[in-house]
Design a protein around this motif. Structure first.
Motif, PDB file in Angstrom:
ATOM      1  N   THR A  39       0.821  -1.219   0.000  1.00  0.00           N
ATOM      2  CA  THR A  39       0.000   0.000   0.000  1.00  0.00           C
ATOM      3  C   THR A  39       0.851   1.265   0.000  1.00  0.00           C
ATOM      4  O   THR A  39       0.369   2.319  -0.410  1.00  0.00           O
ATOM      5  CB  THR A  39      -0.971   0.021   1.190  1.00  0.00           C
ATOM      6  N   SER A  40       2.090   1.175   0.425  1.00  0.00           N
ATOM      7  CA  SER A  40       2.943   2.367   0.385  1.00  0.00           C
ATOM      8  C   SER A  40       3.513   2.616  -1.008  1.00  0.00           C
ATOM      9  O   SER A  40       3.919   3.730  -1.316  1.00  0.00           O
ATOM     10  CB  SER A  40       4.073   2.254   1.407  1.00  0.00           C
ATOM     11  N   HIS A  41       3.539   1.587  -1.857  1.00  0.00           N
ATOM     12  CA  HIS A  41       4.095   1.731  -3.207  1.00  0.00           C
ATOM     13  C   HIS A  41       3.035   1.798  -4.300  1.00  0.00           C
ATOM     14  O   HIS A  41       3.314   2.261  -5.396  1.00  0.00           O
ATOM     15  CB  HIS A  41       5.040   0.575  -3.529  1.00  0.00           C
ATOM     16  N   PHE A  42       1.843   1.307  -4.011  1.00  0.00           N
ATOM     17  CA  PHE A  42       0.803   1.229  -5.030  1.00  0.00           C
ATOM     18  C   PHE A  42      -0.506   1.791  -4.493  1.00  0.00           C
ATOM     19  O   PHE A  42      -0.817   1.637  -3.316  1.00  0.00           O
ATOM     20  CB  PHE A  42       0.555  -0.223  -5.473  1.00  0.00           C
ATOM     21  N   GLU A  43      -1.282   2.388  -5.368  1.00  0.00           N
ATOM     22  CA  GLU A  43      -2.622   2.816  -5.011  1.00  0.00           C
ATOM     23  C   GLU A  43      -3.561   1.664  -5.393  1.00  0.00           C
ATOM     24  O   GLU A  43      -3.717   1.356  -6.568  1.00  0.00           O
ATOM     25  CB  GLU A  43      -3.001   4.075  -5.771  1.00  0.00           C
ATOM     26  N   ILE A  44      -4.140   1.030  -4.390  1.00  0.00           N
ATOM     27  CA  ILE A  44      -4.937  -0.174  -4.618  1.00  0.00           C
ATOM     28  C   ILE A  44      -6.363   0.079  -4.141  1.00  0.00           C
ATOM     29  O   ILE A  44      -6.581   0.536  -3.008  1.00  0.00           O
ATOM     30  CB  ILE A  44      -4.346  -1.384  -3.862  1.00  0.00           C
ATOM     31  N   GLU A  45      -7.329  -0.222  -4.988  1.00  0.00           N
ATOM     32  CA  GLU A  45      -8.741  -0.094  -4.611  1.00  0.00           C
ATOM     33  C   GLU A  45      -9.009  -0.990  -3.403  1.00  0.00           C
ATOM     34  O   GLU A  45      -8.474  -2.093  -3.291  1.00  0.00           O
ATOM     35  CB  GLU A  45      -9.611  -0.509  -5.786  1.00  0.00           C
ATOM     36  N   VAL A  46      -9.859  -0.522  -2.505  1.00  0.00           N
ATOM     37  CA  VAL A  46     -10.106  -1.220  -1.245  1.00  0.00           C
ATOM     38  C   VAL A  46     -10.558  -2.664  -1.453  1.00  0.00           C
ATOM     39  O   VAL A  46     -10.055  -3.581  -0.793  1.00  0.00           O
ATOM     40  CB  VAL A  46     -11.145  -0.453  -0.384  1.00  0.00           C
ATOM     41  N   SER A  47     -11.491  -2.896  -2.370  1.00  0.00           N
ATOM     42  CA  SER A  47     -11.986  -4.264  -2.574  1.00  0.00           C
ATOM     43  C   SER A  47     -10.881  -5.170  -3.129  1.00  0.00           C
ATOM     44  O   SER A  47     -10.804  -6.350  -2.762  1.00  0.00           O
ATOM     45  CB  SER A  47     -13.198  -4.275  -3.506  1.00  0.00           C
ATOM     46  N   VAL A  48     -10.027  -4.637  -3.963  1.00  0.00           N
ATOM     47  CA  VAL A  48      -8.909  -5.417  -4.500  1.00  0.00           C
ATOM     48  C   VAL A  48      -7.905  -5.708  -3.388  1.00  0.00           C
ATOM     49  O   VAL A  48      -7.408  -6.828  -3.257  1.00  0.00           O
ATOM     50  CB  VAL A  48      -8.229  -4.681  -5.680  1.00  0.00           C
ATOM     51  N   LEU A  49      -7.632  -4.712  -2.559  1.00  0.00           N
ATOM     52  CA  LEU A  49      -6.723  -4.906  -1.430  1.00  0.00           C
ATOM     53  C   LEU A  49      -7.260  -5.959  -0.467  1.00  0.00           C
ATOM     54  O   LEU A  49      -6.507  -6.794   0.031  1.00  0.00           O
ATOM     55  CB  LEU A  49      -6.495  -3.588  -0.700  1.00  0.00           C
ATOM     56  N   GLN A  50      -8.569  -5.941  -0.222  1.00  0.00           N
ATOM     57  CA  GLN A  50      -9.161  -6.953   0.658  1.00  0.00           C
ATOM     58  C   GLN A  50      -8.986  -8.352   0.077  1.00  0.00           C
ATOM     59  O   GLN A  50      -8.667  -9.297   0.803  1.00  0.00           O
ATOM     60  CB  GLN A  50     -10.641  -6.649   0.889  1.00  0.00           C
TER      61      GLN A  50
END
Length: 71
Positions: A39-50
């Protein structure tokens, strides 16, 4: 497995590359560090991160607990 070769091939210019070994006591902290790093290197959509988080934890947990393996 030749770890030095892999590090040289894929992470030649990277800084602070680490290889984390985990067990029952450190599994959660290694998991948290991987997620924090992503998360510090990439902008990830919340549902994808989950979804990624769930899958990563499941894989780590399954690798940690292999029935019949020497621990």
């Amino acid at each position: 497995m030749d770890i030095a070769f892999l590090l040289e091939k894929y992470f030649r210019t990277a800084e602070n590359v680490s290889i984390d070994v985990f067990d029952a006591q450190t599994l959660n902290s290694v998991y948290q560090n991987v997620i924090k790093s992503m998360t510090s290197h990439f902008e990830i959509e919340v549902s994808v991160l989950q979804a990624i988080s769930y899958c990563l934890y499941e894989v780590m947990d399954n690798v940690h607990y292999i029935p019949g393996a020497i621990s």
